[in-house]
Design a protein around this motif. Structure first.
Motif, PDB file in Angstrom:
ATOM      1  N   GLY A  98       0.869  -1.180   0.000  1.00 43.41           N
ATOM      2  CA  GLY A  98       0.000   0.000   0.000  1.00 43.41           C
ATOM      3  C   GLY A  98       0.901   1.224   0.000  1.00 43.41           C
ATOM      4  O   GLY A  98       2.000   1.180   0.554  1.00 43.41           O
ATOM      5  N   ASP A  99       0.448   2.317  -0.602  1.00 43.50           N
ATOM      6  CA  ASP A  99       1.295   3.509  -0.793  1.00 43.50           C
ATOM      7  C   ASP A  99       0.377   4.724  -0.829  1.00 43.50           C
ATOM      8  O   ASP A  99      -0.585   4.737  -1.607  1.00 43.50           O
ATOM      9  N   ALA A 100       0.640   5.710   0.013  1.00 44.31           N
ATOM     10  CA  ALA A 100      -0.180   6.919  -0.007  1.00 44.31           C
ATOM     11  C   ALA A 100       0.621   8.112   0.500  1.00 44.31           C
ATOM     12  O   ALA A 100       1.501   7.969   1.358  1.00 44.31           O
ATOM     13  N   GLY A 161       2.582   8.377 -11.130  1.00 43.57           N
ATOM     14  CA  GLY A 161       1.934   7.283 -10.423  1.00 43.57           C
ATOM     15  C   GLY A 161       2.313   5.963 -11.096  1.00 43.57           C
ATOM     16  O   GLY A 161       3.014   5.942 -12.103  1.00 43.57           O
ATOM     17  N   HIS A 162       1.785   4.865 -10.535  1.00 40.22           N
ATOM     18  CA  HIS A 162       2.298   3.555 -10.937  1.00 40.22           C
ATOM     19  C   HIS A 162       1.350   2.433 -10.546  1.00 40.22           C
ATOM     20  O   HIS A 162       0.590   2.563  -9.583  1.00 40.22           O
ATOM     21  N   GLY A 163       1.478   1.325 -11.264  1.00 38.65           N
ATOM     22  CA  GLY A 163       0.841   0.107 -10.804  1.00 38.65           C
ATOM     23  C   GLY A 163       1.470  -0.319  -9.491  1.00 38.65           C
ATOM     24  O   GLY A 163       2.600   0.048  -9.173  1.00 38.65           O
ATOM     25  N   LEU A 197      -2.271   6.540  -7.651  1.00 39.95           N
ATOM     26  CA  LEU A 197      -2.377   7.828  -8.338  1.00 39.95           C
ATOM     27  C   LEU A 197      -1.741   8.867  -7.438  1.00 39.95           C
ATOM     28  O   LEU A 197      -2.032   8.905  -6.237  1.00 39.95           O
ATOM     29  N   GLU A 198      -0.875   9.711  -8.002  1.00 36.78           N
ATOM     30  CA  GLU A 198      -0.156  10.642  -7.120  1.00 36.78           C
ATOM     31  C   GLU A 198       0.252  11.933  -7.816  1.00 36.78           C
ATOM     32  O   GLU A 198       1.409  12.111  -8.159  1.00 36.78           O
ATOM     33  N   PRO A 199      -0.707  12.847  -7.980  1.00 37.88           N
ATOM     34  CA  PRO A 199      -0.316  14.142  -8.518  1.00 37.88           C
ATOM     35  C   PRO A 199       0.675  14.864  -7.608  1.00 37.88           C
ATOM     36  O   PRO A 199       0.487  14.902  -6.396  1.00 37.88           O
ATOM     37  N   PHE A 228      -0.332  14.474  -3.240  1.00 38.45           N
ATOM     38  CA  PHE A 228      -1.403  13.659  -2.652  1.00 38.45           C
ATOM     39  C   PHE A 228      -1.493  12.353  -3.426  1.00 38.45           C
ATOM     40  O   PHE A 228      -1.477  12.360  -4.661  1.00 38.45           O
ATOM     41  N   GLU A 229      -1.597  11.244  -2.702  1.00 36.03           N
ATOM     42  CA  GLU A 229      -1.594   9.921  -3.344  1.00 36.03           C
ATOM     43  C   GLU A 229      -2.503   8.951  -2.609  1.00 36.03           C
ATOM     44  O   GLU A 229      -2.502   8.912  -1.378  1.00 36.03           O
ATOM     45  N   HIS A 230      -3.243   8.163  -3.385  1.00 34.38           N
ATOM     46  CA  HIS A 230      -3.957   7.004  -2.851  1.00 34.38           C
ATOM     47  C   HIS A 230      -3.645   5.793  -3.722  1.00 34.38           C
ATOM     48  O   HIS A 230      -3.447   5.916  -4.927  1.00 34.38           O
TER      49      HIS A 230
HETATM   50 MG    MG Z   1       3.686   6.003  -5.076  1.00 33.45          MG
END
Ligand code: MG
Length: 245
Positions: A98-100, A161-163, A197-199, A228-230
């Motif tokens: 998980g990454d945020a 962002g990335h898979g 997703l991480e603008p 910001f990322e989710h």
């Molecule tokens: Mg990331």
């Protein structure tokens, strides 16, 4: 991935409560690592390799003001009233990631900083809303870029962002802007696709540079940046946000 995402979300709740003037980024890092390990998970960033430089030494990336991403926590970095601080954190639970990331205000911040935070958070949710089965990934990139530029800010080009799944960074790459050479952008999203997703949004130029520590990325013009990322899952209907409580 839901469990890994939940642990990441818990860390962000903790960061939100701890962030105030006088706290050091090393204190935030220690608390984040402690929480992740108490959940029988591991920090995903600690030891992350970087060709030609030292591995990333910490659990969180803590990036202040003109720093966009990959800031290294330190006992010497003390938060001050008016700062903005981007915290990025990843956790591994039973092999899943998980990454945020979130940018937090420290006390009272300037009007421009507030608008930048709102634009970047809003861009993230615009991107999430566009993550629909049957649509192309490029629609996510377009939604993020449009949201940001309508508010007079600029999306960073060099980081994306990335898979994400059994590794922190998997295909496809998710650009925060539309680029005709973006092959991954033609990917048609299907249920079960998990992406981060991480603008990353700059108040001034989108251009960036890396400091001599090999990690810390700053804006080329020294103006503010937000992130910001989710981690989300594409489904048959609404996208599912995995890094939320
Ligand atoms: Mg990331």
């Amino acid at each position: 991935m839901r469990k890994a995402g939940r642990i990441v979300a818990e860390v962000h709740e903790l960061m939100r409560r701890m962030i105030r003037p006088g706290v050091t980024t090393a204190e935030l890092d220690a608390a984040a690592e402690d929480l992740i390990r108490r959940r029988n998970a591991e920090p995903a960033f600690k030891g992350y390799p970087h060709t030609g430089h030292n591995d990333f030494p910490a659990t969180i990336c803590a990036s202040l003001n003109e720093e966009l991403v990959h800031g290294i926590p330190s006992p010497k970095r003390v938060l001050r009233e008016g700062d903005i601080i981007s915290i990025d954190v990843g956790a591994i639970y039973r092999g899943f990631y998980g990454d945020a990331a979130w940018t937090y205000p420290v006390g009272e911040i300037s009007e421009e900083a507030q608008r930048l935070l709102e634009a970047t958070e809003g861009a993230l949710y615009a991107g999430i809303a566009a993550a629909r089965a049957g649509h192309r990934l490029q629609e996510v990139s377009a939604a993020i870029q449009r949201y940001v530029e309508e508010r007079g800010f600029n999306v960073v080009r060099e980081y994306t962002g990335h898979g994400i799944g059994r590794a922190m960074h998997e295909p496809p790459q998710v650009l925060n802007y539309v680029n005709e050479h973006d092959r991954d952008g033609r990917t048609v999203m299907r249920p079960g696709l998990t992406i981060a997703l991480e603008p990353m949004v700059n108040a001034g130029t989108w251009r960036t540079r890396v400091l001599s520590d090999g990690w810390t990325v700053v804006t080329a013009d020294g103006r503010l940046s937000a992130h910001f990322e989710h981690t989300i899952a594409v489904t048959d209907g609404e996208p599912e946000i995995l890094t939320r409580l």
